[in-house]
Design an enzyme around this catalytic site. Structure first.
Site, PDB file in Angstrom:
ATOM      1  N   TRP A 162       0.926  -1.038   0.074  1.00 43.83           N
ATOM      2  CA  TRP A 162       0.215  -0.089   0.258  1.00 43.83           C
ATOM      3  C   TRP A 162       0.637   1.245   0.131  1.00 43.83           C
ATOM      4  CZ3 TRP A 162      -5.068  -0.516  -1.258  1.00 43.83           C
ATOM      5  CH2 TRP A 162      -5.912  -1.673  -0.124  1.00 43.83           C
ATOM      6  N   THR A 164       1.922   4.664  -1.543  1.00 46.60           N
ATOM      7  CA  THR A 164       1.846   6.217  -2.130  1.00 46.60           C
ATOM      8  C   THR A 164       2.721   5.709  -2.761  1.00 46.60           C
ATOM      9  OG1 THR A 164       0.125   6.820  -0.639  1.00 46.60           O
ATOM     10  CG2 THR A 164       1.112   8.144  -2.499  1.00 46.60           C
ATOM     11  N   GLU A 407      -2.064   5.896   7.621  1.00 42.99           N
ATOM     12  CA  GLU A 407      -1.047   7.453   9.021  1.00 42.99           C
ATOM     13  C   GLU A 407      -2.061   6.895   9.898  1.00 42.99           C
ATOM     14  OE1 GLU A 407       1.026  10.602   7.253  1.00 42.99           O
ATOM     15  OE2 GLU A 407      -0.262  10.272   5.426  1.00 42.99           O
TER      16      GLU A 407
END
Length: 427
Positions: A162, A164, A407
């Site tokens: 995952w 970015t 996060e």
């Protein structure tokens, strides 16, 4: 209290208005197309780089604001335009935060500019922490870093999940375990330079929201990087590992769940260098992530308010119904309250005030949950129209959900806050 105030100065207002114009004129008109295409919006990134909004200099200028508010203002305005494109523009900043929180001055000067490229050839960067079996619990990382003394190189092996900009980034910042017995305190962060053999990105992940932002797994198979790519340097790492081993021998904790380890005492950037690199980075980023969620909530509220004022039902605008007017009033109150939480956390971090990590977690928790509530309410106000792609609120709703997950989930933020206010190791 003579020095206290909430008014933005001229530079902050100018920056906010400039970014607002870019978001309204460039980002928002392109939002539906890139969400549908599920591709990185390089034309928008190039335009942002051309005008000076995307790049090392602009980010450094935002960070130079002594109040800590400029970065939050920019993120709120960009994500009010569109969250997917906003993440494509600001996903790089998490890798930058990783370098900033752990790197030496020479490393900051070498690698941060490369994260962005330049106006003629913009680039993106990736911060690689999460793994298939290590999300909120960053102490469970299985990616390993092994020191090859003969070649003065680190060798990285593992899989990140995952991520970015994973695989398409020019610079990857990878958090790996150097000494698994030490848990989170046995980890370090490494820069993987462009074109390094052994690093590969997996297929682009098809997501519910933030579709214009590239997300993929990253695979590291015998990735060799020079010793200089260890953020902070080997001497500093060796000293930190020695302290952790001594603490382990004496019966002390080595750092468990990454949600709150070492986060209870007043800490700023200097304290971040003593803890695991992943959590130090997250502490820097929480108010900024909260500002992104706030931008989504604000966009949804504004759209629903305008729609309700113009939609006629039973001979009058639906905004005149208390059920709708009160719901929008409550949302506006929450939006303003959350903004104050974000500004407080950012200001405390920038001015060196005692910062126990609860401040950042409070802002991220409330902003993420507000984004979900605001976008859901916006769909409800629009009724069936809100459920269709003719209106952007359904896209906002899809984009908002991730802010209670990534996060640090809402549950993790509550854990951080609980540990901070109790001084106990809440599980």
């Amino acid at each position: 209290m003579s020095g206290f105030g909430l008014d933005l100065d001229d530079d902050q207002r100018t920056l906010r208005d400039w970014v607002r114009g870019f978001a309204e004129d460039v980002v928002r008109p392109a939002a539906a197309e890139w969400d549908e295409r599920e591709e990185t919006p390089w034309p928008v990134i190039r335009e942002a780089a051309r005008i000076g909004l995307y790049g090392f200099e602009s980010l450094a200028s935002m960070h130079a604001d002594p109040t800590g508010l400029s970065l939050q203002l920019v993120n709120e305005e960009l994500f009010r335009g569109d969250a997917g494109i906003g993440m494509s523009l600001f996903g790089t900043s998490l890798a930058v935060a990783g370098i900033f929180s752990a790197g030496t001055p020479d490393q900051l000067g070498e690698w941060i500019p490369q994260c962005f490229g330049d106006a003629a050839d913009p680039a993106v960067a990736a911060f690689c922490v999460s793994e298939p079996e290590a999300g909120s619990d960053v102490s469970a990382l299985r990616t390993r870093a092994r020191w090859d003394e003969a070649r003065d190189e680190w060798v990285l092996d593992g899989q990140k999940a995952w991520i970015t900009n994973g695989g398409i980034a020019r610079v990857h910042v990878v958090v790996a375990s150097v000494d698994p017995d030490l848990g989170a305190r046995g980890q370090a962060a490494f820069v993987v330079p462009p074109g390094t053999p052994g690093l590969a990105g997996g297929p682009r992940i098809k997501k519910l929201g933030l579709r214009a932002s590239h997300t993929a797994d990253v695979f590291l198979d015998g990735v060799r990087v020079p010793g200089s790519c260890l953020l902070g340097g080997k001497e500093k790492l060796d000293a930190r590992l020695a302290r952790a081993r001594e603490r382990l021998r004496s019966g002390g904790a080595t750092g468990g769940n990454g949600a709150g380890n070492g986060e209870r005492n007043g800490e700023g950037k200097a304290a971040g260098s003593r803890r695991q690199d992943a959590m130090a980075t997250f502490e820097l980023s929480r108010p900024t992530v909260a500002a992104q969620a706030l931008g989504i909530a604000r966009a949804a509220h504004e759209y629903a308010l305008e729609y309700a004022d113009g939609r006629i039902a039973f001979g009058r605008p639906i905004i005149e119904n208390q059920s709708i007017a009160f719901a929008l009033a409550d949302l506006r109150t929450e939006i303003d309250a959350v903004r104050l939480l974000i500004w407080r956390a950012a200001w405390m971090g920038a001015t060196g005030k005692p910062f126990d990590a609860a401040q950042g977690s409070m802002s991220k928790l409330r902003a993420g949950e507000l984004a979900v509530a605001a976008t859901e309410k916006a769909i409800q106000v629009l009724g069936g129209a809100g459920y269709s792609r003719e209106h952007p609120v359904e896209r906002m709703y899809r984009d908002a959900k991730i802010y209670t997950i990534f996060e640090g989930t809402s549950e993790i933020q509550r854990l951080v806050i609980a540990r901070a206010i109790t001084g106990r190791h809440i599980r």
